[in-house]
Design a protein around this motif. Structure first.
Motif, PDB file in Angstrom:
ATOM      1  N   SER A  12       0.821  -1.216   0.000  1.00 44.57           N
ATOM      2  CA  SER A  12       0.000   0.000   0.000  1.00 44.57           C
ATOM      3  C   SER A  12       0.857   1.270   0.000  1.00 44.57           C
ATOM      4  O   SER A  12       0.344   2.379   0.037  1.00 44.57           O
ATOM      5  CB  SER A  12      -0.913   0.010   1.232  1.00 44.57           C
ATOM      6  OG  SER A  12      -0.130  -0.003   2.399  1.00 44.57           O
ATOM      7  N   LYS A  13       2.181   1.099  -0.052  1.00 45.81           N
ATOM      8  CA  LYS A  13       3.059   2.284  -0.006  1.00 45.81           C
ATOM      9  C   LYS A  13       3.077   3.004  -1.357  1.00 45.81           C
ATOM     10  O   LYS A  13       2.740   2.429  -2.391  1.00 45.81           O
ATOM     11  CB  LYS A  13       4.475   1.860   0.366  1.00 45.81           C
ATOM     12  CG  LYS A  13       4.618   1.445   1.825  1.00 45.81           C
ATOM     13  CD  LYS A  13       6.033   1.013   2.112  1.00 45.81           C
ATOM     14  CE  LYS A  13       6.142   0.517   3.539  1.00 45.81           C
ATOM     15  NZ  LYS A  13       7.292  -0.363   3.720  1.00 45.81           N
ATOM     16  N   LYS A  14       3.531   4.240  -1.295  1.00 43.66           N
ATOM     17  CA  LYS A  14       3.687   5.012  -2.535  1.00 43.66           C
ATOM     18  C   LYS A  14       4.968   4.574  -3.253  1.00 43.66           C
ATOM     19  O   LYS A  14       5.954   4.230  -2.587  1.00 43.66           O
ATOM     20  CB  LYS A  14       3.806   6.507  -2.202  1.00 43.66           C
ATOM     21  CG  LYS A  14       2.516   7.133  -1.739  1.00 43.66           C
ATOM     22  CD  LYS A  14       2.692   8.609  -1.500  1.00 43.66           C
ATOM     23  CE  LYS A  14       3.260   8.896  -0.143  1.00 43.66           C
ATOM     24  NZ  LYS A  14       2.417   8.511   0.989  1.00 43.66           N
ATOM     25  N   ALA A  15       4.930   4.614  -4.566  1.00 48.64           N
ATOM     26  CA  ALA A  15       6.160   4.343  -5.325  1.00 48.64           C
ATOM     27  C   ALA A  15       7.133   5.488  -5.087  1.00 48.64           C
ATOM     28  O   ALA A  15       6.734   6.659  -5.041  1.00 48.64           O
ATOM     29  CB  ALA A  15       5.843   4.217  -6.806  1.00 48.64           C
ATOM     30  N   VAL A  16       8.399   5.132  -4.931  1.00 46.08           N
ATOM     31  CA  VAL A  16       9.411   6.170  -4.735  1.00 46.08           C
ATOM     32  C   VAL A  16       9.726   6.807  -6.090  1.00 46.08           C
ATOM     33  O   VAL A  16       9.537   6.180  -7.149  1.00 46.08           O
ATOM     34  CB  VAL A  16      10.670   5.544  -4.062  1.00 46.08           C
ATOM     35  CG1 VAL A  16      11.459   4.688  -5.039  1.00 46.08           C
ATOM     36  CG2 VAL A  16      11.539   6.602  -3.421  1.00 46.08           C
ATOM     37  N   TYR A  17      10.159   8.047  -6.083  1.00 47.41           N
ATOM     38  CA  TYR A  17      10.442   8.770  -7.330  1.00 47.41           C
ATOM     39  C   TYR A  17      11.465   7.981  -8.173  1.00 47.41           C
ATOM     40  O   TYR A  17      12.406   7.425  -7.643  1.00 47.41           O
ATOM     41  CB  TYR A  17      10.962  10.170  -7.008  1.00 47.41           C
ATOM     42  CG  TYR A  17      11.227  11.006  -8.239  1.00 47.41           C
ATOM     43  CD1 TYR A  17      10.209  11.281  -9.142  1.00 47.41           C
ATOM     44  CD2 TYR A  17      12.496  11.493  -8.503  1.00 47.41           C
ATOM     45  CE1 TYR A  17      10.451  12.035 -10.280  1.00 47.41           C
ATOM     46  CE2 TYR A  17      12.750  12.263  -9.625  1.00 47.41           C
ATOM     47  CZ  TYR A  17      11.720  12.514 -10.514  1.00 47.41           C
ATOM     48  OH  TYR A  17      11.969  13.253 -11.634  1.00 47.41           O
ATOM     49  N   LEU A  18      11.263   7.954  -9.461  1.00 51.00           N
ATOM     50  CA  LEU A  18      12.116   7.259 -10.441  1.00 51.00           C
ATOM     51  C   LEU A  18      11.990   5.738 -10.379  1.00 51.00           C
ATOM     52  O   LEU A  18      12.817   5.010 -10.913  1.00 51.00           O
ATOM     53  CB  LEU A  18      13.597   7.659 -10.286  1.00 51.00           C
ATOM     54  CG  LEU A  18      13.921   9.122 -10.537  1.00 51.00           C
ATOM     55  CD1 LEU A  18      15.390   9.425 -10.217  1.00 51.00           C
ATOM     56  CD2 LEU A  18      13.630   9.495 -11.983  1.00 51.00           C
ATOM     57  N   SER A  19      10.968   5.239  -9.682  1.00 52.25           N
ATOM     58  CA  SER A  19      10.750   3.793  -9.611  1.00 52.25           C
ATOM     59  C   SER A  19       9.252   3.530  -9.676  1.00 52.25           C
ATOM     60  O   SER A  19       8.443   4.405  -9.349  1.00 52.25           O
ATOM     61  CB  SER A  19      11.314   3.247  -8.302  1.00 52.25           C
ATOM     62  OG  SER A  19      10.957   1.891  -8.123  1.00 52.25           O
ATOM     63  N   ASN A  20       8.883   2.331 -10.079  1.00 50.30           N
ATOM     64  CA  ASN A  20       7.467   1.949 -10.045  1.00 50.30           C
ATOM     65  C   ASN A  20       7.104   1.306  -8.711  1.00 50.30           C
ATOM     66  O   ASN A  20       5.967   0.899  -8.512  1.00 50.30           O
ATOM     67  CB  ASN A  20       7.162   0.966 -11.181  1.00 50.30           C
ATOM     68  CG  ASN A  20       7.229   1.644 -12.536  1.00 50.30           C
ATOM     69  OD1 ASN A  20       6.784   2.785 -12.678  1.00 50.30           O
ATOM     70  ND2 ASN A  20       7.806   0.964 -13.499  1.00 50.30           N
ATOM     71  N   TYR A  21       8.099   1.169  -7.866  1.00 51.06           N
ATOM     72  CA  TYR A  21       7.895   0.480  -6.593  1.00 51.06           C
ATOM     73  C   TYR A  21       8.301   1.381  -5.426  1.00 51.06           C
ATOM     74  O   TYR A  21       9.024   2.367  -5.608  1.00 51.06           O
ATOM     75  CB  TYR A  21       8.760  -0.793  -6.558  1.00 51.06           C
ATOM     76  CG  TYR A  21       8.390  -1.790  -7.620  1.00 51.06           C
ATOM     77  CD1 TYR A  21       7.433  -2.769  -7.386  1.00 51.06           C
ATOM     78  CD2 TYR A  21       8.998  -1.744  -8.879  1.00 51.06           C
ATOM     79  CE1 TYR A  21       7.081  -3.681  -8.375  1.00 51.06           C
ATOM     80  CE2 TYR A  21       8.653  -2.649  -9.868  1.00 51.06           C
ATOM     81  CZ  TYR A  21       7.698  -3.616  -9.611  1.00 51.06           C
ATOM     82  OH  TYR A  21       7.349  -4.514 -10.597  1.00 51.06           O
TER      83      TYR A  21
END
Lengths: 206, 192
Positions: A12-21
């Motif tokens: 349920s976390k947000k994807a980190v910038y520059l990644s899809n995860y």
């Protein structure tokens, strides 16, 4: 400022910038960290990014303009935030030990659960910000405007709030000592269930 | 969805503007004033204000409505059927307010006042005066939450995802995780 969800099933976390995860589920973490360092280093203004869980130890954020961004659970040990503007951003549960926020301008930001041992916030504006449960051992807020910020269940051992504006600043279950609030308008603060070492708590409340 | 926060300068309460990703349409939660900073924020986003949600019928939540109504004619949603003599759509538990692809889910949370509601969208919870970071309001004049109020919080808030961000009517934002760990009343609920 649009945050996509981590593509890992059931995360349920947000994807980190520059990644899809999210950072935990990102594959090549070292490469991702390198790219993020380059991006953050190059950009003076950071609006609407998720960098949660990224280690930023010894990083220079000085004079940057950061807003609507997430740095939850980040490592910022010995980092430089001097003269940085931080608005509506989340640094909750971050490690901010030995971090310097001198002359910073912080509003509507969340530091809840962070460790800020030896943190320096002197000569700063730190308004409407959330310091619930922070560990502030040996921190320095001298000559700062802390109006409307909330220090509830915070550890404030050997932390000084000398000559601060404390209008509607909330301290609850906080331990003060003789020099904690000297020359500050503590009568305008909201002080609930606090204790004082080597001084009379009533001196601060009345 | 984008969330913008500004202050009502008269009583230092928060006014929230939530827009779609393209900032075409906006929903305002608790417009306690339409002072210049609020108006500038609306102009800055470029969003057309389609809806207003009131977390409870108090002057700090509603004073900006007449002027907003003149400019944008937004639909008003509240627990009450009228707000400042203007008709409002009455909302109850589970009611969903849709605007574009945004869905605002209503929870009845009679903690600060009997008509208090909270609004959940994605992982964001707008609670009005039900709580401030580290504190909980109460219907009781002594402002000590009762078991009934603690149960409301337990039923509606503690069942939300841990990464929920809480936006109170006053003071800074917080998270459900922070409140569970450091809000004395949440701790009381969590620890039974």
């Amino acid at each position: 400022m649009i945050f996509s969800k981590c593509k890992k099933d059931d995360c349920s976390k947000k994807a980190v910038y520059l990644s899809n995860y999210c950072f935990e589920h990102s594959q090549d973490k070292d490469d991702l960290i390198k790219k993020i360092y380059t991006f953050v280093d190059k950009n003076k203004t950071l609006i609407g990014f998720n960098f949660s869980y990224i280690p930023f130890n010894n990083f220079n954020f000085s004079t940057k303009d950061i807003s609507f961004s997430f740095f939850s659970y980040c490592q910022f040990e010995n980092s430089n935030f001097r003269e940085t503007r931080i608005v509506s951003s989340f640094l909750d549960f971050a490690n901010l030990d030995d971090t310097d926020f001198t002359s910073s301008n912080i509003k509507f930001s969340v530091f809840g659960g962070a460790s800020i041992q030896n943190g320096i916030f002197k000569d700063s504006n730190v308004n409407f910000s959330n310091f619930l449960g922070v560990n502030l051992r040996n921190a320095n807020f001298n000559n700062s405007d802390l109006g409307y910020s909330r220090f509830i269940n915070a550890i404030t051992q050997n932390t000084s709030f000398f000559n601060c504006n404390l209008k509607k600043t909330v301290f609850e279950n906080t331990v003060f000592d003789e020099k904690s609030l000297k020359s500050s308008n503590s009568q305008d603060a909201i002080i609930i269930n606090c204790t004082a070492i080597d001084c009379n708590i009533k001196d601060y409340i009345l | 969805m984008k969330i913008f926060t500004t202050l009502n300068p008269k009583n230092i309460s928060n006014i929230y503007l939530i827009t779609d990703d393209d900032q075409k349409y906006g929903v305002i939660i608790d417009p306690g004033s339409l002072s210049m900073n609020v108006y500038k924020l609306i102009r800055f986003t470029g969003a057309e204000i389609r809806k207003i949600i009131i977390t409870h019928n108090g002057i700090n939540q509603t004073a900006g409505i007449p002027l907003l109504n003149k400019i944008y004619k937004p639909e008003i949603f509240a627990y009450n059927e009228t707000i400042l003599d203007l008709p409002a759509t009455k909302v109850k538990n589970g009611f969903v307010i849709k605007e574009g692809d945004m869905e605002f889910k209503i929870m009845e949370t009679p903690v600060h006042t009997y008509d208090s509601i909270s609004v959940f969208i994605e992982n964001s919870l707008f609670v009005g005066d039900v709580l401030q970071a580290g504190a909980l309001s109460s219907l009781d004049k002594k402002n000590v939450p009762t078991n009934f109020e603690l149960n409301v919080i337990k039923k509606y808030f503690l069942s939300l995802p841990e990464n929920t961000i809480i936006y109170p009517g006053k003071g800074p934002a917080t998270t459900l995780e922070i409140e569970k760990k450091f809000n004395p009343y949440f701790q009381r609920i969590v620890n039974g």
